[in-house]
Scaffold this active site. Sequence first.
Site, PDB file in Angstrom:
ATOM      1  CG  PHE B 116      -2.362   0.092   0.867  1.00  0.00           C
ATOM      2  CD1 PHE B 116      -3.063  -1.025   0.477  1.00  0.00           C
ATOM      3  CD2 PHE B 116      -3.020   1.320   0.894  1.00  0.00           C
ATOM      4  CE1 PHE B 116      -4.393  -0.936   0.117  1.00  0.00           C
ATOM      5  CE2 PHE B 116      -4.347   1.411   0.537  1.00  0.00           C
ATOM      6  CZ  PHE B 116      -5.044   0.293   0.149  1.00  0.00           C
ATOM      7  CD  GLN B 240      -5.406  10.546   2.199  1.00  0.00           C
ATOM      8  OE1 GLN B 240      -6.163   9.621   2.463  1.00  0.00           O
ATOM      9  NE2 GLN B 240      -4.148  10.549   2.553  1.00  0.00           N
ATOM     10  CG  HIS B 242      -7.825   7.871  -2.685  1.00  0.00           C
ATOM     11  ND1 HIS B 242      -7.523   7.308  -3.906  1.00  0.00           N
ATOM     12  CD2 HIS B 242      -7.593   6.916  -1.767  1.00  0.00           C
ATOM     13  CE1 HIS B 242      -7.132   6.055  -3.716  1.00  0.00           C
ATOM     14  NE2 HIS B 242      -7.151   5.792  -2.433  1.00  0.00           N
ATOM     15  CG  LEU B 252     -11.380   5.117  -3.067  1.00  0.00           C
ATOM     16  CD1 LEU B 252     -10.797   6.518  -3.064  1.00  0.00           C
ATOM     17  CD2 LEU B 252     -11.113   4.434  -1.759  1.00  0.00           C
ATOM     18  CD  GLU B 255      -2.572   4.122  -1.544  1.00  0.00           C
ATOM     19  OE1 GLU B 255      -3.018   5.274  -1.538  1.00  0.00           O
ATOM     20  OE2 GLU B 255      -1.878   3.655  -0.634  1.00  0.00           O
ATOM     21  NE  ARG B 286      -4.508   6.767   0.032  1.00  0.00           N
ATOM     22  CZ  ARG B 286      -5.403   6.144   0.770  1.00  0.00           C
ATOM     23  NH1 ARG B 286      -6.183   6.841   1.573  1.00  0.00           N
ATOM     24  NH2 ARG B 286      -5.533   4.851   0.712  1.00  0.00           N
ATOM     25  CG  HIS B 353     -10.254   9.241   0.602  1.00  0.00           C
ATOM     26  ND1 HIS B 353     -11.306   8.413   0.295  1.00  0.00           N
ATOM     27  CD2 HIS B 353      -9.335   8.478   1.234  1.00  0.00           C
ATOM     28  CE1 HIS B 353     -11.023   7.188   0.730  1.00  0.00           C
ATOM     29  NE2 HIS B 353      -9.843   7.201   1.318  1.00  0.00           N
ATOM     30  NE  ARG B 394      -6.970   8.056   6.158  1.00  0.00           N
ATOM     31  CZ  ARG B 394      -7.244   7.029   5.341  1.00  0.00           C
ATOM     32  NH1 ARG B 394      -6.643   5.862   5.496  1.00  0.00           N
ATOM     33  NH2 ARG B 394      -8.109   7.176   4.349  1.00  0.00           N
TER      34      ARG B 394
END
Lengths: 252, 584
Positions: B116, B240, B242, B252, B255, B286, B353, B394
């Site tokens: 990730f 954030q 994304h 979404l 990722e 991100r 996000h 994050r």
Amino acid sequence: MATPTLEKMEEAAAASPYITVTFRIRRFNPEISDEAQWQDFQIEIDPKERVLDGLHKIKWDLDGTLTFRRSCAHGICGSDAMRINGKNRLACKTLIKDINPEKPITVEAIKGLTVMKDLVVDMEPFFQAYRDVMPFLVTKGNEPTRERLQSAEDRERFDDTTKCILCAACTSSCPVFWNDGQYFGPAAIVNAHRFIFDSRDEAGEQRLEILNDKDGVWRCRTTFNCTDACPRGIEVTKAIQEVKRALITRRY
Amino acid sequence: MKIHKYDTVIVGAGGAGMRAAIESTKRSRTAVLTKLYPTRSHTGAAQGGMAAALANVEEDNWEWHTFDTVKGGDYLVDQDAAEILAKEAIDAVLDLEKMGLPFNRTPDGTIDQRRFGGHSRNHGEAPVRRSCYAADRTGHMILQTLYQNCVKEGVEFFNEFYVLDQLLVEEDGVKKSAGVVAYELATGEIHVFQAKAVIYASGGTGKFFKVTSNAHTLTGDGQAACYRRGLPLEDMEFFQFHPTGIWRMGILLTEGARGEGGILRNKDGERFMEKYAPVMKDLASRDVVSRSIYTEIREGRGCGPAGDHVYLDLTHLPPEQLDAKLPDITEFARTYLGIEPYTDPIPIQPTAHYAMGGIPTNVEGEVLSDNTTVVPGLYAAGEVACVSVHGANRLGTNSLLDINVFGKRSGIAAAKYSQENDYVELPENPAQQVVDMVEHLRNSTGKERVADLRLELQETMDACVMVFRTEQTIKTAVEKIAELRERYKNVSVQDKGKRFNTDLLEAIELGNLLDLAEVMAVSALARKESRGGHYREDYPNRDDVNFMRHTMAYREVGADGSDSVRLDYKPVVTTRYQPMERKY
Ligand SMILES: Cc1cc2nc3c(=O)[nH]c(=O)nc-3n(C[C@H](O)[C@H](O)[C@H](O)COP(=O)(O)OP(=O)(O)OC[C@H]3O[C@@H](n4cnc5c(N)ncnc54)[C@H](O)[C@@H]3O)c2cc1C
Ligand code: FES
């Protein structure tokens, strides 16, 4: 890297995408009247949009009293199961173009549960049936310090029934449930299946006994409505058949 | 009006709320108030996974995880909290497995792990497999598993109850929590819940953006309730974006798709992330990837007639792998775009996000009323809170972790507090503020419509405070939000009824979004640097001298009743890691 579908899509998007669609909605508000009635709304919408987008256009631009549940808007939370053109579906997962927008699109609450207002039903009996099948892992003995081991095959055995989002599309499409609200209904059985066939679980027998009840799996008439209705593509009828078989053979 | 009395009240039944409820129900009489049925919560939408250095598939340890979290957060992370997060991650995952969560498995039968963004071996050497997952429906499995265990523990839920006010009472010079006020959707009735301890777990606030992965119901109600009562909000400028939302819709695409080998490409088919992040490439953090995408778009290498998106290419991955590891997101592409990901790339753009900021807490989940003072009896956990483990950005898979670690911690701490303390007396007319708000909206004959204001707000936020910000754009946002807040006073609703009045609640939710948008914009304007998710084109560098500190935003009410945002700052807790330049 090929892009054919996309180019087609983009060409289509360049022309004005909007069409006029009629939503025919079953309205009910006991604060105003004891009778339900159909009401038509006309809206302009891109056929690639969702039925939920159409309902929002009506609520936000035409009639704020139109009431329905929704949250995620992409088929994950299970809030917006409704009868669209006579079939149970999620409004957020049904595109206008896929349901013949030339004719009025009918939208009504799911059947078999009490309608509270417009498209909102009382979900309590549905969740009660779910809670009644012990929908949680039961194990005996000491907890291991690390994770319990499970082979990929054993994990795969119940994969299909872990996908359930408790939207009630299946249960409220079942003719047996319409006639007798005491029947556990497909969703509860699916969730029992999820644990009965989990190699880590040790309460399969108890759950099977619960489903052996007069309101249990034997009421199922294998009409496959539930499988057709499931927005997650769960093979609901197959899961019910597996539970029935487990009850006969006591092997699972 | 009804009055209820519980030891502990939890606001919200997503991952954080239910994880807390499982602990607190065992120890104290607990009520969970939730505006959605628990299983409708947006935790269920999470896809990719939950981080923990289990080291099931390759070498890993919690210290590497802590470092990645701190670096990912651009050093605005409180390092003591990040260390707890990474250490307790291992038990958090094992707890869930024992509760029944069906994780994907390795050939040995242990929990499988995958790569990730931003998670690396040995301080950035190479990507590491740290994300524990269940296909691309990890959040769904967490939400279901926690609900199942709430059923098992007999947790008491009040479903479709909207908490609209936080009761604070001053006792011996200290502000304490006395309970909450809630509105029952089914009946329109107002309920006061007196409680020794209250835990906010009411989730994020993404709906002030238009293109967002967040649910319609993520309107920051908990943040707004606390803020209006004078409590601060921390780091609200950090949001954030994304990188991979479905073009125009914002839905979404995890990722995890890039973790499985998916590649981002521009209109020339170029794998552009190689230019921006030579080591981590598509798996850089991100904020870096989102900025790279917009840089491509701005420099004319975006795809489509308007050049307004790029592609997520999965076509080189075997269909079996997509079916096994990414079944849901490939289905989203088919359902919503009519695209077959086996053969065609998917058009994507960054999507709003995750709120890094929120109600400030310490590591026990206790809410702070300033930089150091705890509000006795008040707790927060999950996306509504700011511990701060995420700092300025994050890392993927760290939020599902956060809700489990800090959900559990706050559940235990709140129950302990309610066992050891007495009720605080309710203020006179505890429901007054909510009654006034509801009556005002119900009776208003103003000409403004909720849907119009909300859309204008969302379009402003997308245009002015998204991936790229400048003094100019943020000022535009501040002015527009002020105008919208003024117009909001003349908002009216069509539904005047009591029963399931979602029209009224949407109006209330809009009020929350407007207040929080103002806090975000004002906080962003003052932060004249770029850090993590907050990128200022006019100040493109991180400025540790002036801005290595958390923003604390307070609502100030003037003598004439008008309100404004006052900013203060709080030091960052730094333990092991000194700030370094962030490279991926
Ligand atoms: C699409 C998507 C994918 C994601 N994928 C990942 C991932 O792979 N890994 C990861 O770590 N993180 C991921 N995240 C982030 C993570 O899922 C969320 O941050 C996290 O689940 C938030 O959990 P929560 O419990 O704080 O809030 P939520 O799950 O949003 O729950 C909020 C709860 O509060 C209740 N509530 C709200 N307002 C009120 C009110 N006024 N009164 C009463 N109740 C109220 C709601 O009913 C709900 O029960 C993802 C997020 C999204 C949107
Ligand atoms: S709104 Fe969540 S499933 Fe449709």
